[in-house]
Design a protein around this motif. Sequence first.
Motif, PDB file in Angstrom:
ATOM      1  N   SER A   1       0.848  -1.197   0.000  1.00  0.00           N
ATOM      2  CA  SER A   1       0.000   0.000   0.000  1.00  0.00           C
ATOM      3  C   SER A   1       0.876   1.237   0.000  1.00  0.00           C
ATOM      4  O   SER A   1       1.975   1.232   0.563  1.00  0.00           O
ATOM      5  CB  SER A   1      -0.896   0.031   1.243  1.00  0.00           C
TER       6      SER A   1
ATOM      7  N   MET B   1      -0.017   7.101 -10.521  1.00  0.00           N
ATOM      8  CA  MET B   1       0.372   6.347  -9.330  1.00  0.00           C
ATOM      9  C   MET B   1       1.138   5.136  -9.821  1.00  0.00           C
ATOM     10  O   MET B   1       0.751   4.538 -10.832  1.00  0.00           O
ATOM     11  CB  MET B   1      -0.863   5.872  -8.564  1.00  0.00           C
TER      12      MET B   1
ATOM     13  N   SER C   1      -4.095  -1.007  -8.156  1.00  0.00           N
ATOM     14  CA  SER C   1      -5.423  -0.426  -7.980  1.00  0.00           C
ATOM     15  C   SER C   1      -5.310   0.784  -7.074  1.00  0.00           C
ATOM     16  O   SER C   1      -4.256   1.009  -6.464  1.00  0.00           O
ATOM     17  CB  SER C   1      -6.388  -1.454  -7.393  1.00  0.00           C
ATOM     18  N   SER C   2      -6.384   1.533  -6.987  1.00  0.00           N
ATOM     19  CA  SER C   2      -6.313   2.751  -6.180  1.00  0.00           C
ATOM     20  C   SER C   2      -7.633   3.063  -5.501  1.00  0.00           C
ATOM     21  O   SER C   2      -8.701   2.610  -5.935  1.00  0.00           O
ATOM     22  CB  SER C   2      -5.901   3.939  -7.050  1.00  0.00           C
TER      23      SER C   2
ATOM     24  N   ASN D   1      -8.944   6.564  -4.910  1.00  0.00           N
ATOM     25  CA  ASN D   1      -8.609   7.958  -5.176  1.00  0.00           C
ATOM     26  C   ASN D   1      -9.087   8.888  -4.069  1.00  0.00           C
ATOM     27  O   ASN D   1      -8.454   9.912  -3.789  1.00  0.00           O
ATOM     28  CB  ASN D   1      -9.195   8.389  -6.515  1.00  0.00           C
TER      29      ASN D   1
ATOM     30  N   ASN E   1      -6.345   8.924  -1.708  1.00  0.00           N
ATOM     31  CA  ASN E   1      -4.986   9.109  -2.266  1.00  0.00           C
ATOM     32  C   ASN E   1      -4.100   7.923  -1.903  1.00  0.00           C
ATOM     33  O   ASN E   1      -2.944   8.099  -1.459  1.00  0.00           O
ATOM     34  CB  ASN E   1      -4.367  10.419  -1.766  1.00  0.00           C
ATOM     35  N   THR E   2      -4.642   6.762  -2.072  1.00  0.00           N
ATOM     36  CA  THR E   2      -3.935   5.531  -1.722  1.00  0.00           C
ATOM     37  C   THR E   2      -3.996   4.574  -2.896  1.00  0.00           C
ATOM     38  O   THR E   2      -5.018   4.500  -3.584  1.00  0.00           O
ATOM     39  CB  THR E   2      -4.575   4.883  -0.480  1.00  0.00           C
ATOM     40  N   TRP E   3      -2.912   3.880  -3.122  1.00  0.00           N
ATOM     41  CA  TRP E   3      -2.908   2.865  -4.160  1.00  0.00           C
ATOM     42  C   TRP E   3      -2.211   1.614  -3.661  1.00  0.00           C
ATOM     43  O   TRP E   3      -1.512   1.638  -2.648  1.00  0.00           O
ATOM     44  CB  TRP E   3      -2.324   3.366  -5.473  1.00  0.00           C
ATOM     45  N   TYR E   4      -2.439   0.528  -4.390  1.00  0.00           N
ATOM     46  CA  TYR E   4      -2.043  -0.788  -3.922  1.00  0.00           C
ATOM     47  C   TYR E   4      -1.367  -1.568  -5.041  1.00  0.00           C
ATOM     48  O   TYR E   4      -1.600  -1.319  -6.215  1.00  0.00           O
ATOM     49  CB  TYR E   4      -3.273  -1.565  -3.449  1.00  0.00           C
TER      50      TYR E   4
ATOM     51  N   CYS F   1       6.966   3.184  -4.095  1.00  0.00           N
ATOM     52  CA  CYS F   1       5.810   3.777  -4.743  1.00  0.00           C
ATOM     53  C   CYS F   1       6.212   5.133  -5.309  1.00  0.00           C
ATOM     54  O   CYS F   1       7.170   5.764  -4.856  1.00  0.00           O
ATOM     55  CB  CYS F   1       4.608   3.878  -3.816  1.00  0.00           C
TER      56      CYS F   1
END
Length: 120
Positions: free
Chosen positions: A21, A34, A68-69, A71, A74-77, A93
């Motif tokens: 993450s 991202m 994936s995210s 939005n 403001n986090t993506w994986y 990241c």
Amino acid sequence: QVQLVESGGGLVQGGGSLTLSCAASGSIFRINVMGWYRQTPGNQRELVATLGDRTIYADSVKERFTISSNNAKNTWYLQMSSLKAEDTAVYYCYADVSRRGYGDFSFEYWGQGTQVTVSS
């Protein structure tokens, strides 16, 4: 300024799964791209996956990794499955960010890196 904080790295057996993450915070107007990169000792940092206008994966991780995210947060994986020993690396990241007051100019930011080790 913008900060990226990663989490989720660790040790996993070959064939296993792991999810990384990345949470971005700070002066963000919009995150344009991202992404995830990785680096092994003595080698250049290489692209793993990016998510922007289109989604791009390195050939070596296609069908195994998914970016994936969320939005709103403001986090993506990076969901990693069928892990191999050659996936062992420090994962970083990355974000291309537009900030208020800077017009069309965008900034690039990196996380601190998280170690992923896959045992064979």
